[in-house]
Design an enzyme around this catalytic site. Sequence first.
Site, PDB file in Angstrom:
ATOM      1  N   TYR A   5     -10.070 -11.261   7.492  1.00 50.10           N
ATOM      2  CA  TYR A   5     -11.463 -11.691   7.398  1.00 50.10           C
ATOM      3  C   TYR A   5     -11.546 -13.167   7.010  1.00 50.10           C
ATOM      4  O   TYR A   5     -10.595 -13.756   6.495  1.00 50.10           O
ATOM      5  CB  TYR A   5     -12.234 -10.838   6.384  1.00 50.10           C
ATOM      6  CG  TYR A   5     -11.677 -10.884   4.973  1.00 50.10           C
ATOM      7  CD1 TYR A   5     -12.087 -11.861   4.072  1.00 50.10           C
ATOM      8  CD2 TYR A   5     -10.737  -9.958   4.545  1.00 50.10           C
ATOM      9  CE1 TYR A   5     -11.569 -11.925   2.790  1.00 50.10           C
ATOM     10  CE2 TYR A   5     -10.218 -10.004   3.263  1.00 50.10           C
ATOM     11  CZ  TYR A   5     -10.634 -10.985   2.388  1.00 50.10           C
ATOM     12  OH  TYR A   5     -10.116 -11.034   1.125  1.00 50.10           O
ATOM     13  N   GLY A  37     -12.616  -8.669   9.559  1.00 53.02           N
ATOM     14  CA  GLY A  37     -12.586  -7.605   8.566  1.00 53.02           C
ATOM     15  C   GLY A  37     -13.594  -7.722   7.445  1.00 53.02           C
ATOM     16  O   GLY A  37     -13.488  -6.984   6.452  1.00 53.02           O
ATOM     17  N   ASN A  55      -4.933   2.075  -1.347  1.00 56.01           N
ATOM     18  CA  ASN A  55      -5.421   0.718  -1.606  1.00 56.01           C
ATOM     19  C   ASN A  55      -6.222   0.647  -2.899  1.00 56.01           C
ATOM     20  O   ASN A  55      -6.702  -0.420  -3.271  1.00 56.01           O
ATOM     21  CB  ASN A  55      -6.275   0.212  -0.433  1.00 56.01           C
ATOM     22  CG  ASN A  55      -7.666   0.821  -0.426  1.00 56.01           C
ATOM     23  OD1 ASN A  55      -7.815   2.042  -0.545  1.00 56.01           O
ATOM     24  ND2 ASN A  55      -8.682  -0.012  -0.295  1.00 56.01           N
ATOM     25  N   LYS A 102       0.809  -1.224   0.000  1.00 57.39           N
ATOM     26  CA  LYS A 102       0.000   0.000   0.000  1.00 57.39           C
ATOM     27  C   LYS A 102       0.843   1.275   0.000  1.00 57.39           C
ATOM     28  O   LYS A 102       0.457   2.279  -0.602  1.00 57.39           O
ATOM     29  CB  LYS A 102      -0.965  -0.012   1.179  1.00 57.39           C
ATOM     30  CG  LYS A 102      -2.015  -1.115   1.063  1.00 57.39           C
ATOM     31  CD  LYS A 102      -2.981  -1.123   2.223  1.00 57.39           C
ATOM     32  CE  LYS A 102      -3.954  -2.286   2.091  1.00 57.39           C
ATOM     33  NZ  LYS A 102      -4.968  -2.306   3.164  1.00 57.39           N
TER      34      LYS A 102
END
Length: 268
Positions: A210, A230, A85, A64
Amino acid sequence: MLGFFAVYGNPITHSKSPFLHNYAFTKLGLSGYYSRILLDKGANLRQNFLSNGLSGANITLPFKEEAFNQCDEVRGVAQNIGACNTWVLEDKNHLVGYNTDAQGFYECIKEYKIKNALIIGAGGSAKAVAMILQSHNIPTTLINRSVQNLSFFVHKGFECYVNSEFKPTCSYDILINTTSAGLNDNLLPCDESQLKELCSCGKYAFDLIYGKCTPFLALAQSFHLSCSDGKEMLINQAALSFELFCKQKYNKGNLEIQRIASFMNEIL
């Protein structure tokens, strides 16, 4: 044809972004296609993007900051965060960077009425989370396994510590893991005894990872903290990115973020 899109990262096979975006393309009747790209070196990010003829991309760990440095223009909150992102190609070679992680995260926790926060990690995701919390006047402390990357946060006015030197002097309403610990291993993002002390007086635990119960979340659950992975953040940031990908060629009036997010939630 709306264009070709992708998510960059390393590792990247776990990413659900292609499912989210391709499903949204289908639901909206758009002829776009979204895939994953594994990248070994962040230095090759821009070159890879252009050589693949992409119209836009998402960038995840650990690229990023590279994405921020390699685009031609940075817009919105990404300017203060120092990490992107989302990339959108405008004109032929004008690459614009955005950050949808920040607002995507805040949408998940805005109803919590948080008084303070502790972030574990100091990468691009931590920057997004820290800066959006700061913009809402929520006192935030960061800890990281090394001093590397902490200078950004010190200059932004955050209280920062190396994990080994951190001794909590107060309780934190929310503990946020922004590291990759637990993604492909069974590691905790910091020392177990340290984390237990933090959990013993916390209210919420949030892991940006996630699709699984990480060791961090499992430990937080054992202390009866309210826990979130997430997933919701992923959907929020993806919907915001999707709108950026499409807004130049699609009627913006039909691109309500909540509508896109609801489509994406159907598939995840």
